[in-house]
Enzyme design. Sequence first.
Site, short mmCIF file in Angstrom:
data_model
loop_
_atom_site.label_atom_id
_atom_site.label_comp_id
_atom_site.label_asym_id
_atom_site.label_seq_id
_atom_site.Cartn_x
_atom_site.Cartn_y
_atom_site.Cartn_z
N ASN A 250 10.20 4.90 2.32
CA ASN A 250 10.11 3.94 3.44
C ASN A 250 11.40 3.14 3.62
O ASN A 250 12.02 2.74 2.64
CB ASN A 250 9.01 2.91 3.15
N CYS B 54 9.92 9.54 -1.87
CA CYS B 54 9.54 10.69 -1.06
C CYS B 54 8.98 11.76 -1.98
O CYS B 54 9.73 12.34 -2.77
CB CYS B 54 10.76 11.22 -0.30
N ARG C 270 0.84 -1.21 0.00
CA ARG C 270 0.00 0.00 0.00
C ARG C 270 0.87 1.26 0.00
O ARG C 270 0.97 1.96 -0.99
CB ARG C 270 -0.93 -0.02 1.23
N ASP C 271 1.57 1.52 1.09
CA ASP C 271 2.34 2.75 1.21
C ASP C 271 3.44 2.81 0.16
O ASP C 271 3.76 3.87 -0.38
CB ASP C 271 2.94 2.83 2.62
N HIS D 106 7.32 4.31 12.34
CA HIS D 106 7.22 4.26 10.87
C HIS D 106 8.26 5.25 10.34
O HIS D 106 8.05 6.46 10.37
CB HIS D 106 5.80 4.67 10.46
#
Lengths: 307, 307
Positions: free
Chosen positions: B249, B240, B15-16, B207
């Site tokens: 991430n 980013c 997802r992210d 996170h």
Amino acid sequence: MPLPTAVKIVEVGPRDGLQNEKEFVPTATKIELVNRLSAAGFPNIEAASFVSPRWVPQMADGADVMAGIERRAGAIYSVLTPNLRGFEGALAARADEIVIFGAASEAFSQKNINCSIAESIERFAPVAQAAKEHGLRIRGSVSCSLGCPYQGEVSVGSVVDVVERFAALGCDEIDIADTIGVGTARRVRDVFEAVTKVFPRERLSGHFHDTYGQALANIYAALEEGIAIFHASVAGLGGCPYAKGATGNVATEDVLYLMNGLGIHTGVDLNQVVAAGDFISNAIGRQNVSRAGKALLAKTRAEAACA
Amino acid sequence: MPLPTAVKIVEVGPRDGLQNEKEFVPTATKIELVNRLSAAGFPNIEAASFVSPRWVPQMADGADVMAGIERRAGAIYSVLTPNLRGFEGALAARADEIVIFGAASEAFSQKNINCSIAESIERFAPVAQAAKEHGLRIRGSVSCSLGCPYQGEVSVGSVVDVVERFAALGCDEIDIADTIGVGTARRVRDVFEAVTKVFPRERLSGHFHDTYGQALANIYAALEEGIAIFHASVAGLGGCPYAKGATGNVATEDVLYLMNGLGIHTGVDLNQVVAAGDFISNAIGRQNVSRAGKALLAKTRAEAACA
């Protein structure tokens, strides 16, 4: 133990970083790199190697590099010296510090230089003696301190053993080097806890590779052990000869970003280092692998585009 | 405080990580990625987003992904739900956990969703209530906890404030998210020290983004605060949006390598994650930015070449 309030960052890009580049980097480029790093404020730069050009052709111009650079007053310019002939080159080049080396892994020592760890360090005795006589600083580098590409595990005791041998030769500073970047934070603490019992904490340094992404966590762990000298390579110059395509030395920009965030004094200007990393990456056509470097360059470019 | 003996790694790549990919990733590829991650042993996977496809077209197939995956018994499959409509999608898709979000930065909240932090979180009240009624877990994510692309500094107090608001909504777990990767280790410790006073330590997660190379040092610092839940993205999927070309991430492989080195149990098989990272990087034609992943792949290939 509180974290140190100031650390010494030793910039190793011009030597440890560039030495594995296949295409010869012009002497003028090497000189400009060192000059930019000096201007950025590094207290110590590993600038050249006086090793046989048959072994490391990239470093064949060490004397010219050392003759060509502008030295900043007070800064230490170090060179690698594998033997007395190398030492003579270092002396003629007016190096401030020589670097000698040995592995904490018997398998690595046998495979790389075909002799035992003990023999390999004993061979440096005349070099160390000559350095003392001429008033040059001596740094000893303990490679494979956290793991070996041939034997795997390396015991804490064998690292302590090499540190003691270097201390006996009169080393002013000793590097605990994770040559293949396999170490993690707890092991880093264990090794430093052991070696600080036989050599002064303030003259020990951490030399970490980022091959497995662990370098900054390892540096943070070493700071917690009171270690206050760290090696780093601008733009992450240098790869890992044991894992082609993988990352080598930790990038200086990432280390400086950490120190700035922790409020630890380095005396080095991060922006100038980012610019030096951009310069050398472009000059040799190599990807800049510093994460902080890339992020700050992207930010600067975005701001320039908006202006 | 001793480091935790076990941690929960929440894999957020599907997802992210994928949501910022420009080219649409086929549903079958997303499903295979989640299945490979389930097989590797992750206890929690952020699998999809039920956000309007006008906002995030990449996530338009969330229902199909959730319907297509093979679920491992006991594992939690989380989905992002920005509103009640999203919640209905999550419920129909049999998600185990919904994720709601708010920024610790007023400037970020205003710029991104044109309302205050307080209003943005209040809007989630009916979603949280519906989740409770249907027995779904609720996770609250505090973005910009360590810095903001618009206002820069973010106070510890404003992070605590958002954590308290999420706690009041009944969140089971709350993420301290460094959305732009600017945080460093000391700040991480300060923030966790503050938020653990208002929310249980064992239900707080870290996170981290690796934009400035700090993620692993930050995770290590968080472990020292007793934090035992961390988010990571296989192969470092995701960039980013505030620094084009920079890393996003933290890569799961690097985090697992750290935990294995520290002797901290994760229940996840690193080799299977490395293979999953290789699979998705090749499938979407993206560079694998996990350092441990690249090093282990290089090692495997070298061994295969020698065999």
